[in-house]
Design an enzyme around this catalytic site. Structure first.
Site, PDB file in Angstrom:
ATOM      1  N   HIS A 196       0.838  -1.151  -0.170  1.00 54.38           N
ATOM      2  CA  HIS A 196      -0.046   0.087   0.012  1.00 54.38           C
ATOM      3  C   HIS A 196       0.947   1.283  -0.090  1.00 54.38           C
ATOM      4  O   HIS A 196       1.832   1.174   0.590  1.00 54.38           O
ATOM      5  CB  HIS A 196      -0.891  -0.098   1.270  1.00 54.38           C
ATOM      6  CG  HIS A 196      -2.213   0.718   1.048  1.00 54.38           C
ATOM      7  ND1 HIS A 196      -3.345   0.216   0.492  1.00 54.38           N
ATOM      8  CD2 HIS A 196      -2.476   2.140   1.128  1.00 54.38           C
ATOM      9  CE1 HIS A 196      -4.539   1.237   0.171  1.00 54.38           C
ATOM     10  NE2 HIS A 196      -3.694   2.270   0.800  1.00 54.38           N
ATOM     11  N   ASP A 200     -13.806   2.092   6.132  1.00 59.00           N
ATOM     12  CA  ASP A 200     -12.990   3.092   5.324  1.00 59.00           C
ATOM     13  C   ASP A 200     -13.435   3.408   4.096  1.00 59.00           C
ATOM     14  O   ASP A 200     -13.100   4.603   3.978  1.00 59.00           O
ATOM     15  CB  ASP A 200     -11.523   2.097   5.303  1.00 59.00           C
ATOM     16  CG  ASP A 200     -10.756   3.096   4.564  1.00 59.00           C
ATOM     17  OD1 ASP A 200     -10.285   4.112   5.117  1.00 59.00           O
ATOM     18  OD2 ASP A 200     -10.035   2.466   3.585  1.00 59.00           O
ATOM     19  N   ARG A 253     -13.271  11.907   4.052  1.00 53.60           N
ATOM     20  CA  ARG A 253     -11.979  12.648   4.301  1.00 53.60           C
ATOM     21  C   ARG A 253     -11.381  13.407   3.071  1.00 53.60           C
ATOM     22  O   ARG A 253     -10.908  14.768   3.209  1.00 53.60           O
ATOM     23  CB  ARG A 253     -10.816  11.864   4.726  1.00 53.60           C
ATOM     24  CG  ARG A 253     -10.915  11.310   6.207  1.00 53.60           C
ATOM     25  CD  ARG A 253     -10.221  10.212   6.597  1.00 53.60           C
ATOM     26  NE  ARG A 253      -8.990  10.665   6.441  1.00 53.60           N
ATOM     27  CZ  ARG A 253      -7.907   9.554   5.662  1.00 53.60           C
ATOM     28  NH1 ARG A 253      -8.159   8.512   5.484  1.00 53.60           N
ATOM     29  NH2 ARG A 253      -6.594  10.040   5.666  1.00 53.60           N
ATOM     30  N   SER A 272      -6.588   4.229   8.357  1.00 48.17           N
ATOM     31  CA  SER A 272      -7.354   3.797   6.972  1.00 48.17           C
ATOM     32  C   SER A 272      -6.673   2.744   6.412  1.00 48.17           C
ATOM     33  O   SER A 272      -6.905   1.866   5.692  1.00 48.17           O
ATOM     34  CB  SER A 272      -7.150   5.132   5.896  1.00 48.17           C
ATOM     35  OG  SER A 272      -7.553   4.880   4.681  1.00 48.17           O
ATOM     36  N   LYS A 327      -7.544  -1.669   5.818  1.00 48.63           N
ATOM     37  CA  LYS A 327      -7.519  -2.401   4.722  1.00 48.63           C
ATOM     38  C   LYS A 327      -6.690  -3.613   4.800  1.00 48.63           C
ATOM     39  O   LYS A 327      -7.110  -4.772   4.468  1.00 48.63           O
ATOM     40  CB  LYS A 327      -7.432  -1.464   3.632  1.00 48.63           C
ATOM     41  CG  LYS A 327      -8.687  -0.376   3.386  1.00 48.63           C
ATOM     42  CD  LYS A 327      -8.353   0.019   2.094  1.00 48.63           C
ATOM     43  CE  LYS A 327      -7.340   1.394   2.098  1.00 48.63           C
ATOM     44  NZ  LYS A 327      -7.612   2.675   2.395  1.00 48.63           N
TER      45      LYS A 327
END
Ligand code: URA
Length: 445
Positions: free
Chosen positions: A90, A169, A176, A191, A195
């Site tokens: 990520h 999320d 956001r 966040s 995930k």
């Protein structure tokens, strides 16, 4: 005692530490639709301004991860030839950051299963799902059964947050994005890690960006975020490594969804900008090594390079597109991807060496062209964006072509022709080139 949302907001607004119950209440009720967006937005802004300590951040992460199913994918891989360890990656978000598009198929082509939950564009930074939706028909809305089946069949899945996977999320991320509450350490960590924990990977590689186009402007701030996420991963029993990478200029040349897809395809075909390829090579090799498929970094880099050179990475990417409903012909022939009406040159507005870029502003140029969202309901235009072919340390002359803009109307075209060159700071002094990576953070430090 009954918890009321208005009290939770006031508690954080006044600088208090939220209890585990307050955080769990907020995540559960907001996910269920029982708390309206305006109250959630007020709490996000209070968190943004007041911060959260480590305990609050961990509680938020776990509550968000557990807002849907927590996948255990090991049974899914039984009897397959794939490595028994599932890896995930990520990015903390950047401009022109199409890394996942090239890295995930290369890693999967090396026999390492990749089940990834990605996000959409956030503020000035792009999102993998928006980029993949440049393919006609491609969908990230997978049921848990589809997620598992696809992982077993092709070893590669790219899903969005759904009602089943980290739904909290999905909702908070979208809120956001449009309430200027993105660049907060705790909100980003929760966040990303919610995930990653929900999607069930054994090992996680985090690409944490530092610089003018990142949510963390300095290397120190990025390292701080990275340490927090690595610790959350380790506490949850996931091997987690963070690479701190540079985001003081866009990665590669392309900024904009379909343009970035094309650049990732070029890279999988053996072309593409060298900075982007070198960045992908390091991230992908780290994933392959964590999966236990390569013993050394050199071996891992050789495996990834081979998967690119013999076309297995590109073939795996095509499988991913087709498996999720996309049109594989757009992989074979990228000119079938969405095209903007106008394609015009971008020219330098002065002479000198590029000393710095306002990379966040470059991301906003793309958003203003229609490539991102200013309000939740905005539809993203996949075709728009720009190519910027100069890097920090390059010399330019006034009027020199430094890229091209892809736009759908005259107004955004002209704005971008003014705003992209204006985001480059020129100097007469010599300028050092930027490194791609600054540091690696793992459980040990
Ligand atoms: N990526 C995410 O998934 N979440 C963030 O908050 C930032 C980047």
């Amino acid at each position: 005692m009954t918890i009321r949302m208005v009290d939770v907001i006031a508690h954080k607004r006044d600088g208090g530490e939220l209890s585990g119950e307050e955080i769990a209440f907020f995540v559960r009720e907001y996910t269920a639709g029982a708390i309206p967006d305006y109250q959630a937005a007020a709490l996000l802004m209070a968190v943004y301004l007041r911060g959260m300590n480590r305990r609050e951040t961990v509680d938020l992460t776990l509550a968000m991860a557990e807002s849907g199913e927590m996948l255990d994918l090991h049974d899914v891989l039984l009897g397959t030839a794939m490595a028994p360890r599932i890896v995930d990656k990520h990015s903390s978000g950047g401009v022109g950051d199409k890394t996942s598009l090239a890295v995930l198929p290369l890693v999967a082509a090396c026999g390492v299963p990749v089940g990834k939950m990605s996000g959409r564009g956030l503020g000035s930074s792009g999102g993998t799902l928006d980029k993949m939706e440049s393919f006609t028909g491609w969908s990230s809305a997978l049921s848990l059964d589809q997620f598992k089946r696809q992982l077993r069949e092709i070893g590669l899945v790219l899903a969005g947050q759904t009602a089943d996977l980290a739904p909290a999320d999905g909702k908070l991320y979208a809120l956001r994005d449009v309430t200027s509450t993105v660049s907060n350490r705790s909100l980003i960590a929760a966040s990303i890690m919610s995930k990653k924990l929900a999607a069930g990977a054994d090992a996680i590689v985090l690409d944490v960006k530092a610089g003018s186009g990142a949510f963390m402007p300095t290397v120190e701030a990025a390292e701080d975020l990275a340490r927090l996420m690595v610790q959350i991963g380790a506490d949850a029993g996931r091997q987690t490594v963070a690479l701190i990478s540079d985001m003081n200029q866009p990665l590669g040349h392309a900024v904009g969804n379909a343009l970035e897809v094309r650049e990732a395809l070029d890279t999988l075909r053996g072309d593409g900008p060298d900075d982007f390829w070198q960045h992908c090579l390091t991230v992908a090799a780290t994933m392959v090594q964590l999966a236990g498929v390569a013993a050394t970094t050199d071996e891992a880099r050789a495996l990834i390079s081979a998967a690119r050179a013999d076309g297995r990475g590109l073939a795996k990417f095509r499988e991913l597109v087709v498996a999720q409903g996309g049109d594989g012909r757009q992989v074979d022939d990228p000119s079938r991807l969405p095209q903007a009406r106008y394609v015009e040159p971008l020219e330098a507005n002065g002479s000198g060496t590029v000393a710095a870029m306002d990379t966040g502003e470059l991301g906003w140029v793309c958003v203003r062209c229609g490539g991102g969202r200013l309000v939740k309901s905005d539809r993203v235009d996949p075709a728009v964006g720009f190519l910027l072919t100069v890097k920090i340390g390059d010399r330019v002359e006034r009027g020199q072509v430094i890229g091209e803009i892809h736009a759908h109307d005259d107004m955004t075209l002209q704005q971008a022709q003014r705003d992209v060159p204006a985001a480059l700071k020129l100097t007469d002094e010599p300028v050092a080139r930027r490194p791609l990576f600054y540091a690696t953070i793992n459980g040990q430090g």
